[in-house]
Write an enzyme that holds these catalytic residues in place. Structure first.
Site, PDB file in Angstrom:
ATOM      1  N   TRP A   1      -2.757   3.596   2.439  1.00  0.00           N
ATOM      2  CA  TRP A   1      -2.469   3.095   3.787  1.00  0.00           C
ATOM      3  C   TRP A   1      -3.660   3.342   4.705  1.00  0.00           C
ATOM      4  CZ3 TRP A   1      -2.066   5.858   8.361  1.00  0.00           C
ATOM      5  CH2 TRP A   1      -1.942   7.247   8.271  1.00  0.00           C
TER       6      TRP A   1
ATOM      7  N   PHE B   1       0.843  -1.201   0.000  1.00  0.00           N
ATOM      8  CA  PHE B   1       0.000   0.000   0.000  1.00  0.00           C
ATOM      9  C   PHE B   1       0.871   1.240   0.000  1.00  0.00           C
ATOM     10  CE2 PHE B   1       0.532  -1.700   4.250  1.00  0.00           C
ATOM     11  CZ  PHE B   1       0.986  -0.610   4.977  1.00  0.00           C
ATOM     12  N   CYS B   2       0.248   2.386  -0.284  1.00  0.00           N
ATOM     13  CA  CYS B   2       0.983   3.653  -0.371  1.00  0.00           C
ATOM     14  C   CYS B   2       0.047   4.813  -0.074  1.00  0.00           C
ATOM     15  CB  CYS B   2       1.637   3.780  -1.748  1.00  0.00           C
ATOM     16  SG  CYS B   2       0.458   3.815  -3.108  1.00  0.00           S
ATOM     17  N   ARG B   3       0.269   5.943  -0.711  1.00  0.00           N
ATOM     18  CA  ARG B   3      -0.564   7.127  -0.480  1.00  0.00           C
ATOM     19  C   ARG B   3      -1.830   7.102  -1.330  1.00  0.00           C
ATOM     20  NH1 ARG B   3      -1.228  11.714  -3.126  1.00  0.00           N
ATOM     21  NH2 ARG B   3       0.573  11.342  -4.438  1.00  0.00           N
TER      22      ARG B   3
END
Length: 103
Positions: free
Chosen positions: A95, A67-69
């Site tokens: 996230w 996951f990320c932004r």
């Protein structure tokens, strides 16, 4: 990406929930600076540009959630991992999305 999620929902959401409940390996692919501001409890930080050189950290993991932004970098990380032979990878999107499901 947000537009399509709103229209169709996250097709991996059911798999994501199951993976999270079973203790998936949580990987935040944002930069260390972004990670330090906040992430998912228990997540490790492997920035996208380092995923391909840190493949050993993914071995023998039953489920991997990246996951990320925004979901863009995690999508790229998923592709890198799948091209490297990992087939148990789920793009968790943001996230905050992963955090919301775990909470």
């Amino acid at each position: 990406m947000g537009f399509f999620l709103a229209l169709f929902g996250n097709t991996d959401n059911r798999n994501l929930i199951e993976a999270l409940k079973s203790g998936a390996y949580l990987v935040d692919v944002r930069t260390p600076a972004e990670f330090s501001i906040g992430s998912v409890k228990g997540a490790v930080n492997i920035p996208l540009e380092k995923v391909s050189i840190q493949l050993s950290k993914f071995k023998n993991k039953e489920n991997i959630v990246v996951f990320c932004r925004s979901g863009n970098r995690s999508s790229q990380a998923k592709t890198i991992l799948e091209q490297s032979g990992f087939h148990n990878v789920i793009n968790g999107g943001t996230w905050q999305n992963v955090n919301k499901i775990i909470a």
